[in-house]
Design a protein around this motif. Sequence first.
Motif, short mmCIF file in Angstrom:
data_model
loop_
_atom_site.label_atom_id
_atom_site.label_comp_id
_atom_site.label_asym_id
_atom_site.label_seq_id
_atom_site.Cartn_x
_atom_site.Cartn_y
_atom_site.Cartn_z
N ALA A 290 0.82 -1.21 0.00
CA ALA A 290 0.00 0.00 0.00
C ALA A 290 0.86 1.26 0.00
N ARG A 291 0.33 2.30 -0.61
CA ARG A 291 0.94 3.62 -0.55
C ARG A 291 0.00 4.48 0.29
N THR A 292 0.53 5.12 1.29
CA THR A 292 -0.37 5.82 2.21
C THR A 292 0.21 7.14 2.70
N VAL A 293 -0.69 8.06 3.00
CA VAL A 293 -0.36 9.29 3.72
C VAL A 293 -0.80 9.09 5.16
N LEU A 294 0.08 9.38 6.09
CA LEU A 294 -0.23 9.24 7.51
C LEU A 294 -0.56 10.61 8.08
N PHE A 295 -1.68 10.68 8.81
CA PHE A 295 -2.07 11.94 9.45
C PHE A 295 -2.32 11.69 10.93
N GLY A 296 -1.76 12.56 11.78
CA GLY A 296 -2.03 12.46 13.21
C GLY A 296 -2.05 13.83 13.86
N HIS A 297 -3.01 14.02 14.76
CA HIS A 297 -3.14 15.29 15.47
C HIS A 297 -2.80 15.10 16.94
N SER A 298 -1.92 15.96 17.47
CA SER A 298 -1.54 15.98 18.88
C SER A 298 -0.97 14.63 19.30
N LEU A 299 -1.60 13.89 20.20
CA LEU A 299 -1.13 12.53 20.51
C LEU A 299 -1.01 11.71 19.24
N GLY A 300 -1.96 11.86 18.35
CA GLY A 300 -1.93 11.12 17.09
C GLY A 300 -0.70 11.41 16.25
N ALA A 301 -0.12 12.60 16.41
CA ALA A 301 1.07 12.96 15.63
C ALA A 301 2.27 12.10 16.03
N VAL A 302 2.50 11.94 17.33
CA VAL A 302 3.66 11.16 17.75
C VAL A 302 3.42 9.67 17.52
N LEU B 217 4.17 12.06 5.94
CA LEU B 217 3.67 12.11 7.31
C LEU B 217 3.17 13.53 7.56
N VAL B 218 1.89 13.65 7.90
CA VAL B 218 1.31 14.95 8.21
C VAL B 218 1.02 14.99 9.70
N VAL B 219 1.73 15.86 10.40
CA VAL B 219 1.56 15.99 11.85
C VAL B 219 0.85 17.31 12.13
N SER B 220 0.00 17.29 13.14
CA SER B 220 -0.83 18.46 13.41
C SER B 220 -0.85 18.74 14.91
N GLY B 221 -0.74 20.02 15.27
CA GLY B 221 -0.85 20.41 16.66
C GLY B 221 0.14 19.73 17.57
N SER B 222 1.37 19.64 17.14
CA SER B 222 2.37 18.90 17.92
C SER B 222 3.75 19.52 17.80
#
Length: 228
Positions: free
Chosen positions: A66-78, A97-102
Amino acid sequence: MLCVPFAGAGPSFFHPWRQLAAGRWRVSAVELPGRERRLLETPYRNVVEAAKNEVDDIVADLGAGARTVLFGHSLGAVLAYELAHLLSTRGVHVERLVVSGSPGPWTQRERRAAGLPDEEFLARVEEFAGFRHEALDHPEMRELILPVLQADCEMHEDYVPSTDVPLAVPICSLRGDSDGLVTAQEAQQWQAATTAGFSYVEFPGDHMYLVDLGREVLDVIEAQSARG
């Protein structure tokens, strides 16, 4: 696109993104113990352990090659950062890797919520997030949600990365421009976590800006992906 929820949240938060992302990505979300279909399971208290224990099921869901984009916000980012390291060794091609609020993965919070008595804990979390989940005002729901939220905060605040080796994956860091929990400088620390490209984008709003801006977030991710 694989989405990793923030503290206290489950995969249903990202269900509206499925329609918003139609034609762009198939959106799936990590479902951790202690919420939704896994409500009766004991929640994790360690990010690295969570990533290692869940990665096999995630690979099975994504599919081989699979080819994927990973997204996580705050706890989800780490947690997404840890998963990015693991998925890259399991035949899943993480395109971004897209990290948000971290802040960057090596930066720990100075002010903590974990370990405080229930009311103080909830007040601190509300202060951090900039909003209070209405379910916490209902005793039955609060009884279900509070232990998960406490465990999530503990594993976020105690997080230490499993490796100092940066990812060979482009990272995009997102932030609400009035986020009182993560500064612009901290959000840009993620540049040190990759040997590939780095970008930084701000949205109007506080720490939980993405609650109302799902379409705008997906548009930015699509634009970033188009840049390669």
